[in-house]
Design a protein around this motif. Structure first.
Motif, PDB file in Angstrom:
ATOM      1  N   LEU A   5      46.686  27.751  26.502  1.00 17.43           N
ATOM      2  CA  LEU A   5      46.551  26.297  26.692  1.00 17.43           C
ATOM      3  C   LEU A   5      45.229  25.802  26.109  1.00 17.43           C
ATOM      4  N   PRO A   6      45.174  24.517  25.703  1.00 17.47           N
ATOM      5  CA  PRO A   6      43.901  23.996  25.212  1.00 17.47           C
ATOM      6  C   PRO A   6      42.844  24.024  26.318  1.00 17.47           C
ATOM      7  N   ASN A   7      41.623  24.338  25.959  1.00 18.09           N
ATOM      8  CA  ASN A   7      40.501  24.382  26.913  1.00 18.09           C
ATOM      9  C   ASN A   7      40.598  25.511  27.940  1.00 18.09           C
ATOM     10  N   ALA A   8      41.455  26.515  27.667  1.00 21.30           N
ATOM     11  CA  ALA A   8      41.589  27.642  28.594  1.00 21.30           C
ATOM     12  C   ALA A   8      40.244  28.360  28.768  1.00 21.30           C
ATOM     13  N   GLN A   9      39.483  28.340  27.669  1.00 24.41           N
ATOM     14  CA  GLN A   9      38.159  28.980  27.661  1.00 24.41           C
ATOM     15  C   GLN A   9      37.299  28.554  28.862  1.00 24.41           C
ATOM     16  N   ALA A  10      37.338  27.252  29.172  1.00 25.64           N
ATOM     17  CA  ALA A  10      36.507  26.719  30.261  1.00 25.64           C
ATOM     18  C   ALA A  10      36.872  27.381  31.585  1.00 25.64           C
ATOM     19  N   GLY A  11      38.165  27.652  31.766  1.00 24.67           N
ATOM     20  CA  GLY A  11      38.612  28.297  33.003  1.00 24.67           C
ATOM     21  C   GLY A  11      38.082  29.716  33.095  1.00 24.67           C
ATOM     22  N   LEU A  12      38.110  30.418  31.951  1.00 21.71           N
ATOM     23  CA  LEU A  12      37.614  31.794  31.952  1.00 21.71           C
ATOM     24  C   LEU A  12      36.116  31.816  32.213  1.00 21.71           C
ATOM     25  N   GLU A  13      35.422  30.840  31.620  1.00 23.66           N
ATOM     26  CA  GLU A  13      33.969  30.780  31.853  1.00 23.66           C
ATOM     27  C   GLU A  13      33.674  30.516  33.322  1.00 23.66           C
ATOM     28  N   TYR A  14      34.463  29.621  33.903  1.00 27.27           N
ATOM     29  CA  TYR A  14      34.269  29.310  35.322  1.00 27.27           C
ATOM     30  C   TYR A  14      34.446  30.566  36.169  1.00 27.27           C
ATOM     31  N   MET A  15      35.405  31.395  35.747  1.00 28.97           N
ATOM     32  CA  MET A  15      35.723  32.592  36.532  1.00 28.97           C
ATOM     33  C   MET A  15      34.745  33.740  36.284  1.00 28.97           C
TER      34      MET A  15
ATOM     35  N   ALA B 261      46.153  36.482  39.454  1.00 25.26           N
ATOM     36  CA  ALA B 261      46.365  35.106  39.928  1.00 25.26           C
ATOM     37  C   ALA B 261      45.252  34.199  39.412  1.00 25.26           C
ATOM     38  N   GLY B 262      44.012  34.693  39.468  1.00 27.70           N
ATOM     39  CA  GLY B 262      42.874  33.883  39.016  1.00 27.70           C
ATOM     40  C   GLY B 262      42.979  33.561  37.534  1.00 27.70           C
ATOM     41  N   ILE B 263      43.306  34.596  36.718  1.00 29.71           N
ATOM     42  CA  ILE B 263      43.357  34.385  35.264  1.00 29.71           C
ATOM     43  C   ILE B 263      44.545  33.492  34.895  1.00 29.71           C
ATOM     44  N   MET B 264      45.549  33.472  35.748  1.00 30.34           N
ATOM     45  CA  MET B 264      46.672  32.576  35.484  1.00 30.34           C
ATOM     46  C   MET B 264      46.298  31.127  35.846  1.00 30.34           C
ATOM     47  N   ILE B 265      45.584  30.964  36.963  1.00 32.69           N
ATOM     48  CA  ILE B 265      45.360  29.611  37.492  1.00 32.69           C
ATOM     49  C   ILE B 265      44.190  28.876  36.827  1.00 32.69           C
ATOM     50  N   PHE B 266      43.020  29.534  36.701  1.00 34.87           N
ATOM     51  CA  PHE B 266      41.835  28.767  36.304  1.00 34.87           C
ATOM     52  C   PHE B 266      41.884  28.168  34.895  1.00 34.87           C
ATOM     53  N   PRO B 267      42.383  28.910  33.878  1.00 32.87           N
ATOM     54  CA  PRO B 267      42.485  28.253  32.570  1.00 32.87           C
ATOM     55  C   PRO B 267      43.360  27.001  32.653  1.00 32.87           C
ATOM     56  N   ALA B 268      44.452  27.088  33.444  1.00 36.12           N
ATOM     57  CA  ALA B 268      45.343  25.922  33.557  1.00 36.12           C
ATOM     58  C   ALA B 268      44.644  24.771  34.267  1.00 36.12           C
ATOM     59  N   ILE B 269      43.872  25.093  35.308  1.00 37.54           N
ATOM     60  CA  ILE B 269      43.165  24.031  36.043  1.00 37.54           C
ATOM     61  C   ILE B 269      42.288  23.232  35.088  1.00 37.54           C
ATOM     62  N   PHE B 270      41.551  23.953  34.242  1.00 42.81           N
ATOM     63  CA  PHE B 270      40.637  23.246  33.331  1.00 42.81           C
ATOM     64  C   PHE B 270      41.402  22.559  32.208  1.00 42.81           C
ATOM     65  N   SER B 271      42.488  23.180  31.789  1.00 37.89           N
ATOM     66  CA  SER B 271      43.249  22.587  30.708  1.00 37.89           C
ATOM     67  C   SER B 271      43.885  21.266  31.136  1.00 37.89           C
ATOM     68  N   PHE B 272      44.354  21.198  32.383  1.00 33.11           N
ATOM     69  CA  PHE B 272      45.017  19.981  32.838  1.00 33.11           C
ATOM     70  C   PHE B 272      44.048  19.021  33.540  1.00 33.11           C
ATOM     71  N   GLY B 273      42.756  19.345  33.485  1.00 36.57           N
ATOM     72  CA  GLY B 273      41.750  18.452  34.067  1.00 36.57           C
ATOM     73  C   GLY B 273      41.844  18.343  35.584  1.00 36.57           C
ATOM     74  N   LEU B 274      42.229  19.440  36.262  1.00 30.35           N
ATOM     75  CA  LEU B 274      42.306  19.401  37.728  1.00 30.35           C
ATOM     76  C   LEU B 274      40.968  19.850  38.317  1.00 30.35           C
ATOM     77  N   GLU B 275      40.884  19.741  39.641  1.00 34.14           N
ATOM     78  CA  GLU B 275      39.623  20.033  40.324  1.00 34.14           C
ATOM     79  C   GLU B 275      39.712  21.417  40.987  1.00 34.14           C
ATOM     80  N   PRO B 276      38.874  22.418  40.563  1.00 35.23           N
ATOM     81  CA  PRO B 276      39.006  23.756  41.152  1.00 35.23           C
ATOM     82  C   PRO B 276      38.739  23.781  42.660  1.00 35.23           C
ATOM     83  N   SER B 277      37.982  22.800  43.150  1.00 37.25           N
ATOM     84  CA  SER B 277      37.621  22.857  44.575  1.00 37.25           C
ATOM     85  C   SER B 277      38.548  22.016  45.442  1.00 37.25           C
ATOM     86  N   SER B 278      39.772  21.753  44.943  1.00 36.15           N
ATOM     87  CA  SER B 278      40.602  20.799  45.690  1.00 36.15           C
ATOM     88  C   SER B 278      41.261  21.362  46.941  1.00 36.15           C
TER      89      SER B 278
END
Ligand code: PHE
Length: 433
Positions: A186-196, A258-275
Motif C-alpha cells: 500500500l502507499p505510505n506503508a513505510q510509515a507504518g513500518l517505521e512506527y513499528m 498482526a502488527g506488520i499487517m495492521i500498521f502499514p495499513a493504518i498509516f496508508s489509510f490515514g487512521l489513528e494508531p492510538s484509537s
C-alpha cells in the motif's frame, strides 16, 4: 482425583496450549495497546519481556499444574492450605477476563456476517462506533460466542479443541501472510513500518512498561490458571520446557504478523494508531475493500480469528469450570451452567458499557476498559508473582527438573526466586502509582 481428564499426547497438549495463547490477544489487543504506547519502544519492551522474563512464570505455571495434578485452588492448597485464597484468585481472574473477551468475540461474529453478506460501509470508524452501541445485537452476539466456547468446554478437553487447532492455525497463518504482502504494497506503508520498528525513546514511561508486561502475560495466558489447569492434564512428559519455548515462539510470530499487517495499513489509510479497542475492526475493512474478492477474504479472515479466539475462550472457561468440578464436586454440565450464568451477566454489562452504560465509569474507565486493565495489568501480574513464589519456595521447583543446560537451569532458579518476583512487584507498584 480419579477420572481427571488428560491429553491424548504431548502434541495435543502443545496444540491446545498454543491455541490458548494465540487469540484476540495477538490480533486485536496487541496492535491497539502498541498503538496507544508509542509503537516501536513498546514493541522492543514487549519482545524483551516475552522472550526472557515471561518464560519463567510460563514454565513455572505449567510445572505447578503438572506436579500437583490439581486445578488452581487445589494446587495452591497442596503447597499450603493458607494459600487457598491465592489459588482462588485464578478462577476469579478467569471469569473477569472471559467477561470482556467474549464481547470482542461477539464483534467478530458480526464481522463474519458483514463479509458474507457483502455489506457496504462508507465510514468504518463510524460503523464500528454505531454497531458497538447497539444494545440488543451486541448482547446477543457476546452470548453466542460464549455459548460456542461453552459447547467445547462442556464436551471436555480432548474432543473438539485438538481438531480445531490442527487445521485452523496453519490456515490462519497463511491468510495473515497474504494480507501482510498486500498491506506492505500500500502507499505510505513505510510509515507504518517505521512506527513499528523505529523507536522514539522519549515515549518510554512506566505506564508503557506496565502495559507491555500486562500484554505479554495476557497473550501467553500466564497468571490466570489456564496453563496451570492445562498443565495438570499432562500425565507423562518431561519436556515441558520445550513446550514453553514453542508456545512463546508461535505466540510472538502471530503478534508480529498482526502488527506488520495492521500498521502499514493504518498509516496508508490515514487512521489513528492510538484509537483504542476498535483499531483492528476499523483498519481491516479498509484493507479488504481494496482487494479483489475482498469480501470472501474478509469473511474467511474473521472466521479464522473466530476459531483462534474460540480456542483461547475455551481455555479461559476451563479454569473456573475445573475448579467447580474438583472443589465442589459438580458435574461438568452443572459447573458449565453456573459459570455460563456468571460470565453472561458480567459480559452483558461489559457489552453495554459501549452504549447504554457508557456513563458508568470505574477509575475513569468504562466497564469494558476497566475489566481489561484490571485483569491484564493488575490481577495477572499479581497472580504471576504469587505463582513464582509458590513454585520456588513452596513446591521447590528447580530448573534442573526441566532444563538440560546447567547454566540455563541455574539462571531459571535465580529468576524464579528473586528476579521475576522483584521485577513484577516493582512494575506493579510503579505502574499503579
Ligand atoms: N492468551 C489469550 C489471547 O491472546 C487470552 C487468554 C488470557 C487466554 C488468559 C487464557 C488465559 O487471546
Amino acid at each position: 482425583m480419579e477420572n481427571r481428564p488428560s491429553w491424548s499426547s504431548r502434541y495435543s497438549f502443545i496444540l491446545a496450549a498454543i491455541g490458548s495463547a494465540v487469540g484476540l490477544g495477538n490480533i486485536w489487543r496487541f496492535p491497539y495497546i502498541m498503538g496507544q504506547h508509542g509503537g516501536a519502544v513498546f514493541l522492543i519492551t514487549y519482545l524483551i519481556l516475552i522472550t526472557t522474563i515471561c518464560f519463567i512464570p510460563l514454565l513455572a505455571e505449567l510445572a505447578i499444574g503438572k506436579i500437583t495434578q490439581k486445578e488452581c485452588i487445589g494446587a495452591f492448597e497442596t503447597v499450603n492450605p493458607k494459600l487457598k485464597f491465592f489459588g482462588l484468585m485464578n478462577p476469579i481472574t478467569g471469569v473477569l477476563v472471559a467477561s470482556f473477551y467474549f464481547v470482542v468475540g461477539g464483534w467478530i461474529i458480526n464481522y463474519i456476517y458483514l463479509g458474507l453478506t457483502n455489506f457496504k460501509i462508507e465510514n468504518h470508524a463510524q460503523y464500528f462506533s454505531t454497531f458497538t452501541q447497539n444494545t440488543l445485537p451486541t448482547c446477543i452476539l457476546s452470548l453466542l460466542f460464549l455459548i460456542a466456547c461453552m459447547y467445547f468446554t462442556l464436551r471436555g478437553v480432548k474432543k473438539g479443541i485438538e481438531c480445531a487447532n490442527k487445521i485452523m492455525m496453519p490456515l490462519f497463518a497463511l491468510i495473515l501472510l497474504g494480507l501482510i504482502v498486500f498491506s506492505l504494497s500500500l502507499p505510505n506503508a513505510q510509515a507504518g513500518l517505521e512506527y513499528m520498528f523505529k523507536p522514539d525513546f522519549s515515549k518510554i514511561n512506566t505506564q508503557m512498561f506496565l502495559c507491555a508486561l500486562g500484554q505479554a502475560l495476557f497473550t501467553l495466558s500466564i497468571g490466570m490458571g489456564a496453563l496451570l489447569t492445562y498443565g495438570s492434564y499432562i500425565k507423562e512428559d518431561k519436556s515441558i520446557a520445550k513446550s514453553a519455548y514453542t508456545i512463546i515462539f508461535f505466540d510472538t510470530m502471530f503478534a508480529l504478523m498482526a502488527g506488520i499487517m495492521i500498521f502499514p495499513a493504518i498509516f496508508s489509510f490515514g487512521l489513528e494508531p492510538s484509537s483504542g479497542a476498535g483499531l483492528v475492526f476499523i483498519t481491516l475493512p479498509y484493507i479488504f475493500s481494496q482487494i479483489s474478492f475482498g469480501n470472501v477474504i474478509f469473511a474467511l479472515f474473521f472466521l479464522l480469528l473466530f476459531f483462534a479466539a474460540l480456542t483461547s475462550g475455551i481455555s479461559i472457561l476451563e479454569v473456573p469450570v475445573a475448579s467447580l468440578i474438583e472443589r465442589m464436586k459438580y458435574s461438568r454440565a452443572k459447573a458449565c451452567f453456573v459459570i455460563f450464568v456468571i460470565v453472561a451477566i458480567i459480559s452483558i454489562l461489559a457489552t453495554l458499557s459501549f452504549g447504554l452504560l457508557a456513563d458508568i465509569l470505574i477509575f475513569k474507565k468504562s466497564i469494558f476498559d476497566f475489566l481489561d486493565f484490571l485483569t491484564a495489568n493488575i490481577l495477572m501480574p499479581i497472580n504471576a508473582l504469587v505463582l513464582c513464589l509458590v513454585a520456588s519456595f513452596g513446591l521447590k521447583i528447580k530448573g534442573e527438573m526441566f532444563l538440560e543446560n546447567k547454566i540455563v537451569a541455574k539462571l531459571f532458579d535465580i529468576g524464579l526466586r528473586y528476579v521475576i518476583p522483584i521485577v513484577l512487584f516493582g512494575v506493579l507498584i510503579v505502574g499503579l502509582i
